[in-house]
Design a protein around this motif. Structure first.
Motif, short mmCIF file in Angstrom:
data_model
loop_
_atom_site.label_atom_id
_atom_site.label_comp_id
_atom_site.label_asym_id
_atom_site.label_seq_id
_atom_site.Cartn_x
_atom_site.Cartn_y
_atom_site.Cartn_z
N ALA A 26 -0.22 3.15 -7.44
CA ALA A 26 1.14 3.43 -6.97
C ALA A 26 1.81 2.15 -6.49
CB ALA A 26 1.10 4.46 -5.84
N ALA A 27 1.06 1.32 -5.78
CA ALA A 27 1.60 0.05 -5.28
C ALA A 27 2.02 -0.85 -6.44
CB ALA A 27 0.56 -0.65 -4.41
N ASP A 28 1.24 -0.85 -7.51
CA ASP A 28 1.59 -1.65 -8.70
C ASP A 28 2.92 -1.18 -9.29
OD1 ASP A 28 -0.52 -3.37 -8.62
OD2 ASP A 28 -1.75 -2.29 -10.09
N LYS A 29 3.10 0.15 -9.35
CA LYS A 29 4.35 0.70 -9.88
C LYS A 29 5.54 0.29 -9.02
CE LYS A 29 2.15 4.94 -11.71
NZ LYS A 29 2.42 4.81 -13.14
N ILE A 30 5.36 0.40 -7.70
CA ILE A 30 6.44 0.05 -6.78
C ILE A 30 6.77 -1.43 -6.88
CG2 ILE A 30 7.12 -0.02 -4.34
CD1 ILE A 30 5.12 2.37 -3.93
N SER A 31 5.73 -2.26 -6.94
CA SER A 31 5.93 -3.72 -7.05
C SER A 31 6.72 -4.07 -8.29
CB SER A 31 4.58 -4.44 -7.07
OG SER A 31 3.89 -4.28 -5.86
N ALA A 32 6.36 -3.47 -9.42
CA ALA A 32 7.02 -3.78 -10.69
C ALA A 32 8.46 -3.29 -10.70
CB ALA A 32 6.24 -3.15 -11.84
N GLU A 33 8.70 -2.11 -10.14
CA GLU A 33 10.05 -1.52 -10.19
C GLU A 33 11.02 -2.22 -9.25
OE1 GLU A 33 13.02 0.70 -11.50
OE2 GLU A 33 11.00 1.15 -12.23
N PHE A 34 10.54 -2.65 -8.09
CA PHE A 34 11.45 -3.18 -7.07
C PHE A 34 11.27 -4.68 -6.82
CE2 PHE A 34 11.08 1.35 -6.30
CZ PHE A 34 12.42 1.72 -6.18
N ASN A 35 10.41 -5.30 -7.59
CA ASN A 35 10.20 -6.75 -7.48
C ASN A 35 9.82 -7.15 -6.05
OD1 ASN A 35 10.05 -9.36 -8.52
ND2 ASN A 35 12.17 -9.83 -7.98
N VAL A 36 8.90 -6.41 -5.48
CA VAL A 36 8.36 -6.74 -4.16
C VAL A 36 6.84 -6.78 -4.27
CG1 VAL A 36 10.26 -5.77 -2.80
CG2 VAL A 36 8.34 -4.30 -3.46
N GLN A 37 6.21 -7.54 -3.41
CA GLN A 37 4.75 -7.61 -3.42
C GLN A 37 4.20 -6.65 -2.37
OE1 GLN A 37 2.81 -9.33 -5.64
NE2 GLN A 37 1.18 -8.12 -4.70
N ILE A 38 3.54 -5.61 -2.82
CA ILE A 38 2.97 -4.63 -1.89
C ILE A 38 1.63 -5.14 -1.38
CG2 ILE A 38 2.17 -2.25 -1.59
CD1 ILE A 38 5.12 -2.37 -2.16
N PRO A 39 1.50 -5.40 -0.09
CA PRO A 39 0.22 -5.89 0.45
C PRO A 39 -0.83 -4.79 0.49
CG PRO A 39 1.77 -5.54 2.23
CD PRO A 39 2.53 -5.29 0.96
N GLU A 40 -2.07 -5.20 0.56
CA GLU A 40 -3.16 -4.22 0.57
C GLU A 40 -3.09 -3.33 1.81
OE1 GLU A 40 -7.78 -4.24 -0.85
OE2 GLU A 40 -7.23 -5.68 0.70
N ASP A 41 -2.57 -3.88 2.92
CA ASP A 41 -2.42 -3.05 4.12
C ASP A 41 -1.54 -1.84 3.85
OD1 ASP A 41 -3.22 -4.79 6.91
OD2 ASP A 41 -3.05 -5.89 5.04
N GLU A 42 -0.50 -2.04 3.05
CA GLU A 42 0.40 -0.93 2.70
C GLU A 42 -0.29 0.05 1.76
OE1 GLU A 42 3.28 1.81 1.94
OE2 GLU A 42 3.00 0.49 3.66
N VAL A 43 -1.16 -0.46 0.89
CA VAL A 43 -1.93 0.44 0.01
C VAL A 43 -2.74 1.41 0.87
CG1 VAL A 43 -3.72 0.60 -1.76
CG2 VAL A 43 -2.07 -1.28 -1.82
N GLY A 44 -3.25 0.92 2.00
CA GLY A 44 -3.98 1.79 2.92
C GLY A 44 -3.12 2.91 3.46
N PHE A 45 -1.86 2.60 3.81
CA PHE A 45 -0.95 3.64 4.31
C PHE A 45 -0.57 4.62 3.20
CE2 PHE A 45 0.23 0.35 7.61
CZ PHE A 45 -0.40 1.01 8.65
N LEU A 46 -0.38 4.12 1.98
CA LEU A 46 -0.10 5.01 0.85
C LEU A 46 -1.28 5.95 0.61
CD1 LEU A 46 1.56 2.54 -1.69
CD2 LEU A 46 2.67 4.51 -0.63
N THR A 47 -2.49 5.44 0.86
CA THR A 47 -3.70 6.26 0.70
C THR A 47 -3.64 7.49 1.61
OG1 THR A 47 -5.03 4.31 0.14
CG2 THR A 47 -6.23 6.28 0.85
N TYR A 48 -3.14 7.31 2.82
CA TYR A 48 -3.00 8.44 3.74
C TYR A 48 -2.11 9.53 3.14
CZ TYR A 48 -5.16 6.24 7.87
OH TYR A 48 -6.04 5.70 8.77
N HIS A 49 -1.02 9.11 2.49
CA HIS A 49 -0.11 10.08 1.89
C HIS A 49 -0.79 10.82 0.74
CE1 HIS A 49 3.74 9.49 3.96
NE2 HIS A 49 3.31 8.25 4.17
#
Length: 288
Positions: free
Chosen positions: A146-169
């Motif tokens: 999901a983080a890869d998709k978000i990074s590619a679509e919005f041209n932002v670098q999603i840090p691994e810490d945020e991947v952890g929060f996405l995991t909760y969702h």
């Protein structure tokens, strides 16, 4: 939910699969979810209650919660909804079955806020990252994609810490455990682990088998306690008799849980914890 309402007036198309509507009979606002239903209606359109595309129809009973999501969704970027649809599709492929309805509102809100924080140069720090990766490996994989998709679509670098929060969702969607409760449990697990270290004057390596086993047991035990899910433990008498020191420590930890979370800790859970503590202490003694 009963489909006694004959028609829904479309208030807003939120995404390809999500629309906000108002019931023609009672005037209440709902969210309708259905594959491609957003394509088929215009902002002033009407959806029949018997429309075969309707997969889910729900309203948030908590007025404050509904208002919060309504405000967020009214300003949501359509590209965020598109990415959300793709991520939810990935979750469904990996975890067939009904997802928690709130994922359709909570996830796009979270993604939009994350993008805002990253573009504003705000740091995202996740104190539970390593525990999350170890406890929810499958959900973490989905969140990573999901983080890869978000990074590619919005041209932002999603840090691994945020991947952890996405995991909760992701985990919340498939388990029906609220994200807020996951955070609360993570804090509690860390506090209990620290108390065990202090009480016993022991160290166990972060990420070691001992650490992971105990951490996972504590997490799922706390979730059961918070949800009121009773679990049978046929060894209660044996554990209390044979593992007296461990049971005494489990009781002390149970008091901490009770005070922090304002819940009663069943005897069965205390005894399972005592059993895990016994195994931990035995393993540490052998390795000395």
């Amino acid at each position: 939910m009963s489909r006694e309402i004959e028609q829904f007036q479309v208030l807003r198309v939120i995404g390809n699969n999500v629309v906000m509507v108002q019931g023609s009979k009672n005037g209440k606002e709902y969210v309708i979810i259905g594959k491609g239903i957003g394509f088929a209606v215009k902002d002033t359109g009407v959806i029949d209650a018997g429309d075969q595309r309707i997969e889910k129809l729900f309203r948030l009973e908590d007025r404050e919660e509904w208002s919060q999501y309504q405000i967020l969704l009214e300003d949501i970027d359509p590209k965020v909804m598109k990415i959300t649809d793709e991520i939810i599709g990935d979750i469904t492929n990996q975890f067939p079955g009904k997802l928690n309805d709130k994922i359709y509102l909570a996830l796009p809100s979270h993604i939009q806020f994350t993008i805002y924080r990253l573009r504003s140069g705000m740091d995202i720090i996740n104190p539970f990252l390593q525990e999350t990766k170890m406890t929810f490996p499958k959900e973490f994989e989905i969140a990573f994609r999901a983080a890869d998709k978000i990074s590619a679509e919005f041209n932002v670098q999603i840090p691994e810490d945020e991947v952890g929060f996405l995991t909760y969702h992701v985990y919340s969607a498939v388990s029906n455990v609220p994200v807020g409760q996951l955070v609360k449990v993570s804090n509690m697990v860390n506090e209990l682990l620290e108390q065990i270290r202090t009480e016993q004057k022991i160290t166990f390596e972060h990420g070691s088998m001992n650490h992971v086993r105990l951490m996972i047991h504590l997490r799922f035990s706390l979730e059961r306690i918070l949800q009121g899910s009773l679990i049978d433990n046929p060894f209660v008498k044996h554990i209390k008799k044979e593992y007296k020191a461990e049971y005494k420590l489990a009781q002390k930890l149970g008091k901490v849980i009770q005070n922090r979370l304002e819940v009663q800790v069943p005897e069965e859970e205390l005894c399972f914890l005592a059993m895990h503590l016994h195994r931990l202490f035995q393993t540490i003694d052998k390795n000395k």
